[in-house]
Design an enzyme around this catalytic site. Structure first.
Site, PDB file in Angstrom:
ATOM      1  N   TRP A 172       4.392  14.514 -14.708  1.00 15.52           N
ATOM      2  CA  TRP A 172       5.177  13.171 -14.714  1.00 15.52           C
ATOM      3  C   TRP A 172       6.105  12.865 -13.553  1.00 15.52           C
ATOM      4  O   TRP A 172       6.984  13.653 -13.113  1.00 15.52           O
ATOM      5  CB  TRP A 172       5.870  13.009 -16.065  1.00 15.52           C
ATOM      6  CG  TRP A 172       6.532  11.829 -16.521  1.00 15.52           C
ATOM      7  CD1 TRP A 172       6.106  10.309 -16.216  1.00 15.52           C
ATOM      8  CD2 TRP A 172       8.085  11.501 -16.869  1.00 15.52           C
ATOM      9  NE1 TRP A 172       6.926   9.372 -16.503  1.00 15.52           N
ATOM     10  CE2 TRP A 172       7.878  10.091 -17.131  1.00 15.52           C
ATOM     11  CE3 TRP A 172       8.904  12.389 -17.141  1.00 15.52           C
ATOM     12  CZ2 TRP A 172       9.411   9.720 -17.560  1.00 15.52           C
ATOM     13  CZ3 TRP A 172      10.064  11.986 -17.501  1.00 15.52           C
ATOM     14  CH2 TRP A 172      10.134  10.624 -17.709  1.00 15.52           C
ATOM     15  N   ASP A 189       9.026  20.023 -22.614  1.00 12.76           N
ATOM     16  CA  ASP A 189       9.339  18.540 -22.467  1.00 12.76           C
ATOM     17  C   ASP A 189       8.360  18.006 -23.937  1.00 12.76           C
ATOM     18  O   ASP A 189       7.141  18.253 -23.719  1.00 12.76           O
ATOM     19  CB  ASP A 189       8.921  17.973 -21.145  1.00 12.76           C
ATOM     20  CG  ASP A 189       8.962  16.410 -21.129  1.00 12.76           C
ATOM     21  OD1 ASP A 189       9.652  15.862 -22.304  1.00 12.76           O
ATOM     22  OD2 ASP A 189       9.039  15.787 -19.920  1.00 12.76           O
ATOM     23  N   ALA A 240       7.695  14.713 -25.573  1.00 11.92           N
ATOM     24  CA  ALA A 240       7.825  13.285 -25.456  1.00 11.92           C
ATOM     25  C   ALA A 240       7.068  12.575 -26.404  1.00 11.92           C
ATOM     26  O   ALA A 240       7.253  11.532 -26.742  1.00 11.92           O
ATOM     27  CB  ALA A 240       7.876  12.941 -24.138  1.00 11.92           C
ATOM     28  N   LYS A 251       8.619   7.069 -27.923  1.00 10.45           N
ATOM     29  CA  LYS A 251       7.081   6.871 -28.273  1.00 10.45           C
ATOM     30  C   LYS A 251       7.079   6.813 -29.788  1.00 10.45           C
ATOM     31  O   LYS A 251       6.297   6.053 -30.586  1.00 10.45           O
ATOM     32  CB  LYS A 251       6.123   7.708 -27.503  1.00 10.45           C
ATOM     33  CG  LYS A 251       6.416   7.788 -25.937  1.00 10.45           C
ATOM     34  CD  LYS A 251       6.109   6.521 -25.230  1.00 10.45           C
ATOM     35  CE  LYS A 251       6.937   6.225 -24.081  1.00 10.45           C
ATOM     36  NZ  LYS A 251       6.508   7.189 -22.847  1.00 10.45           N
TER      37      LYS A 251
END
Ligand SMILES: Cc1ncc(COP(=O)(O)O)c(C=O)c1O
Length: 398
Positions: A130, A211, A213, A246
């Site tokens: 990312w 991470d 997410a 999200k």
């Protein structure tokens, strides 16, 4: 003071958004921006979030400060949601959670913590990763390196090369891993690969920084964190940056958390004092609005069930688009090349074509994706799918 500052180049995603807005074609399709969209093209406020928000606001009697660590009941619930209630690190009291302003805030807190504890540590990022990882982790002064992860043209992981590169990392270095729904590739590790990687990290004394997410967007709330949970029970230390942008759809409210696991409860208490001091020096305290909503949802069985149902509907929508696009592209190209879309997870996959082909899609067909051919499958609508598949097939032919 500021005379020598020249304007920076426009951010690639913001530039793409501006081009999309300026495009007058009725056919235009936005697969660029990384937000979930429902079948009407909206990024909705979830009904469970709205209900929790109403009761939270009705019950609120003050807006006084909460704390640099955020809301305690939110932090406790996050530890259990991510690790599972029976996780050995939780039972051993070796886990602490600190609320953060979004996943980005959690990543930066973790980076600053590493800088405090071991400034010479190198953070190894997947290639590709990312676009915000490098600034979030590198801008505090930590050195960055990258390990091979994915071959976009061949649509597969570069798993052997990844392990080879990590074998060469210096003990004490940090390995940033996407817990699920890898951004931008959608390619996640298989369970056996997680186990092998866990052994490597343990043997080479590398710190995993996970991470997380997109918990719930891949295969489900539990399945998406299976690799993370095993890794966190095998290793003495780990960092996890969690984002709720999200899966709760609370993007602009900035809700995330940093989970840290250490060798003992005394050690994680000590780490916590440093994390809080770092937070005080950057933003002082995280925003409370979405944390209060989330804490309410996690604690109320009824609201929690509605949230899980809504999350599952978002996940299904992505899985549907993945499989329909794979079928449509395979039909038009006469093979099985696009089966990878069905195997991958989360909102993103890379088409695997050249930047020139991406530009042709935009200029000739008004279809927008990132320059590395990352598409947001949650930006695709069923009625546009045949048009998108025709366009991609025609661009790939010439
Ligand atoms: C891989 C990854 N990590 C972290 C984040 C953090 O998001 P936020 O700061 O909005 O919670 C995102 C959001 O796009 C992401 O894609």
């Amino acid at each position: 003071m500021f005379q020598q500052l020249v304007p920076l180049h426009e951010d690639a995603i913001l530039g793409l958004m501006a081009k999309f807005r300026a495009d007058a074609s009725p056919d235009k399709v936005d697969l660029g921006v990384g937000v979930f969209r429902d079948l009407s093209g909206n990024t909705p406020v979830l009904a469970s979030v709205r209900r929790a928000e109403h009761s939270m606001l009705a019950a609120q009697t003050t807006k006084t400060y909460v704390a640099p660590a955020g809301r305690a009941e939110f932090n406790d619930a996050v530890g259990e949601l991510v690790l599972g209630t029976a996780h050995p690190a939780l039972s051993a009291n070796r886990v602490r959670v600190v609320q953060a302003p979004g996943g980005c805030g959690a990543l930066r807190l973790g980076a600053e913590l590493i800088k405090t504890a071991r400034p010479e540590a190198i953070v190894h990022l997947s290639d590709p990763t990312w676009g915000n990882h490098a600034p979030l982790l590198g801008n505090c002064g930590l050195a960055l390196a990258s390990y091979p992860y994915y071959d976009a043209a061949a649509h597969r992981l570069r798993y052997a090369q990844m392990l080879e590169a990590l074998e060469r990392a210096t003990p004490g270095d940090v390995v940033l891993l996407h817990a699920c729904c890898h951004n931008p590739t959608g390619a996640d590790l298989e369970p056996a690969q997680w186990r092998e990687l866990t052994d490597l990290l343990q043997r080479r004394r590398l710190l995993p920084f996970l991470d997380l997410a997109y918990q719930g967007f891949g295969e489900g709330l539990e399945a998406d964190v299976a690799g993370l949970r095993d890794l966190a029970s095998a290793l003495p230390e780990a960092l996890i940056a969690v984002s709720f942008s999200k899966n709760l759809g609370v993007y602009r409210e900035r809700l995330g958390a940093l989970i840290f696991i250490g060798e003992s409860s005394a050690q994680v208490d000590a780490i916590r004092t440093h994390v809080l001091q770092i937070a005080r020096g950057i933003y002082s305290m995280p925003p409370d609005h979405a944390a209060a909503i989330a804490a309410h949802i996690f604690a109320d069985p009824d609201l929690r069930t509605s949230w899980v149902t809504e999350l599952e509907a978002m996940r299904r929508r992505i899985v549907d688009m993945r499989s329909q696009l794979a079928i449509a592209l395979n039909e038009r190209t006469g093979g099985a090349e696009f089966d990878f879309l069905r195997r991958q997870h989360g909102m993103f996959s890379q088409l695997g074509c050249s930047p020139e082909a991406v530009a042709r899609l935009r200029e000739r067909h008004h279809i927008y994706m990132l320059g590395d051919s990352r598409m947001n499958l949650a930006g695709l609508m069923p009625d546009k799918l045949p048009y998108v598949a025709d366009s991609i097939a025609s661009v790939l032919r010439n």
